[in-house]
Write a protein that holds these residues in place. Structure first.
Motif, PDB file in Angstrom:
ATOM      1  N   GLY A 158      52.937   5.672  74.242  1.00 32.11           N
ATOM      2  CA  GLY A 158      52.669   6.688  75.240  1.00 32.11           C
ATOM      3  C   GLY A 158      51.609   6.323  76.248  1.00 32.11           C
ATOM      4  N   LEU A 159      51.316   7.308  77.082  1.00 34.06           N
ATOM      5  CA  LEU A 159      50.365   7.178  78.177  1.00 34.06           C
ATOM      6  C   LEU A 159      49.368   8.321  78.098  1.00 34.06           C
ATOM      7  CD1 LEU A 159      49.603   5.853  80.972  1.00 34.06           C
ATOM      8  CD2 LEU A 159      51.148   7.533  82.013  1.00 34.06           C
ATOM      9  N   ILE A 217      38.851  16.210  80.784  1.00 35.62           N
ATOM     10  CA  ILE A 217      40.107  16.946  80.784  1.00 35.62           C
ATOM     11  C   ILE A 217      41.229  15.942  81.032  1.00 35.62           C
ATOM     12  CG2 ILE A 217      41.421  18.826  81.833  1.00 35.62           C
ATOM     13  CD1 ILE A 217      38.769  20.003  82.785  1.00 35.62           C
ATOM     14  N   TYR A 218      42.214  15.906  80.159  1.00 33.72           N
ATOM     15  CA  TYR A 218      43.213  14.839  80.186  1.00 33.72           C
ATOM     16  C   TYR A 218      44.579  15.365  79.752  1.00 33.72           C
ATOM     17  CZ  TYR A 218      42.747  14.898  75.129  1.00 33.72           C
ATOM     18  OH  TYR A 218      42.749  15.299  73.818  1.00 33.72           O
ATOM     19  N   GLY A 219      45.573  14.495  79.801  1.00 36.67           N
ATOM     20  CA  GLY A 219      46.901  14.789  79.297  1.00 36.67           C
ATOM     21  C   GLY A 219      47.499  13.546  78.654  1.00 36.67           C
ATOM     22  N   THR A 220      48.485  13.730  77.784  1.00 37.69           N
ATOM     23  CA  THR A 220      49.160  12.607  77.137  1.00 37.69           C
ATOM     24  C   THR A 220      50.664  12.868  77.061  1.00 37.69           C
ATOM     25  OG1 THR A 220      49.034  13.449  74.861  1.00 37.69           O
ATOM     26  CG2 THR A 220      47.127  12.210  75.680  1.00 37.69           C
ATOM     27  N   LEU A 234      47.632  19.314  78.485  1.00 43.00           N
ATOM     28  CA  LEU A 234      46.248  19.766  78.608  1.00 43.00           C
ATOM     29  C   LEU A 234      45.468  19.417  77.350  1.00 43.00           C
ATOM     30  CD1 LEU A 234      44.071  21.227  80.192  1.00 43.00           C
ATOM     31  CD2 LEU A 234      44.853  23.381  79.155  1.00 43.00           C
ATOM     32  N   GLY A 235      44.468  18.577  77.520  1.00 41.92           N
ATOM     33  CA  GLY A 235      43.562  18.225  76.430  1.00 41.92           C
ATOM     34  C   GLY A 235      42.126  18.247  76.927  1.00 41.92           C
ATOM     35  N   GLU A 255      43.952  19.585  71.990  1.00 44.08           N
ATOM     36  CA  GLU A 255      45.005  19.499  72.989  1.00 44.08           C
ATOM     37  C   GLU A 255      46.153  20.417  72.619  1.00 44.08           C
ATOM     38  OE1 GLU A 255      45.393  15.293  72.856  1.00 44.08           O
ATOM     39  OE2 GLU A 255      46.721  15.283  71.116  1.00 44.08           O
ATOM     40  N   VAL A 256      46.887  20.861  73.624  1.00 44.50           N
ATOM     41  CA  VAL A 256      48.026  21.755  73.404  1.00 44.50           C
ATOM     42  C   VAL A 256      49.254  21.166  74.092  1.00 44.50           C
ATOM     43  CG1 VAL A 256      46.645  23.846  73.135  1.00 44.50           C
ATOM     44  CG2 VAL A 256      47.378  23.140  75.422  1.00 44.50           C
TER      45      VAL A 256
END
Length: 220
Positions: free
Chosen positions: A138-139, A153-156, A190-191, A203-204
């Protein structure tokens, strides 16, 4: 009048010099950040209620809900068992830049239940269990850093596969083991993490980890 013009010219020169100096420092700081940021990040967490948890729960029953099942022979059973719905997971990311990372994610989920006799017998009548390890690539991307980089604040997102091991024990006591292969995705838009080289995160989203995933991380 000439003095005012000279003063204004000096102030403009000072402003231009300060602007150039600030820009140079900003570029140097960005260059240092790009050169010195940690390259590896290890994340471990526990997620709740993954996609397979939902499918497995539909098949085995949610928790210890009493369905009061009756069959044609007048036998009454009650569904028991603990469906943990908790999915331990471990991620390893390589930071390409301060904002983008690539990595692998491993998750293991398990869910089980059993039917016990209420009338017409004793003990366990039949049981089911699902165990499903998942492996994805993943990224991870960074939206923003706040409070001197303490908050991120990040995303995966990731794609991969799950191997589901299913075990069913029927009313005659015969064991039926099957193995199923299924594609799997992770998408957690959203993490939020707290800490720089080590800390906590939550994260959700949805996927192999669960709708909510929480844990800790460290970078090196």
């Amino acid at each position: 009048m000439g003095l005012m013009k000279k003063t204004l010219a000096v102030l403009l020169l000072l402003a231009a010099a300060l602007s150039a100096t600030s820009e140079a420092r900003a570029q140097a700081s960005l260059s240092d950040a790009n050169r010195d940021f940690p390259r590896w990040e290890v994340r471990g967490g526990v997620g709740w209620f993954s996609l397979f948890d939902f499918v497995g729960a539909l098949g085995t029953g949610f928790g210890s809900i009493d369905f009061g099942t009756n069959d044609d022979n007048g036998i009454t059973t009650r569904r028991e068992g603990w469906n943990a719905l908790l999915n331990p997971n471990l991620d390893l990311y390589y930071n390409l830049t301060p904002r983008f990372s690539v990595g692998v994610s491993a998750t293991v989920g398990h869910i089980s239940s059993k039917l016990v006799y209420v009338t017409g017998g004793s003990g366990v009548r039949k049981s089911s269990s699902f165990t499903y390890p998942s492996l994805l690539v993943g990224l991870k991307w960074l939206y923003a850093r706040l409070e001197d980089n303490l908050w991120s604040i990040y995303g995966t997102a990731g794609v991969g596969a799950s191997l589901m091991f299913v075990k069913n024990v029927d009313t005659a006591g015969e064991v039926n083991n099957t193995t199923q292969f299924s594609p799997m995705v992770n998408f957690y838009p959203l993490g939020v993490s707290f800490g720089t080289s080590r800390g906590l995160f939550a994260e959700v989203g949805f996927g192999a980890r669960g709708v909510i995933n929480m844990g800790g991380f460290f970078s090196f």
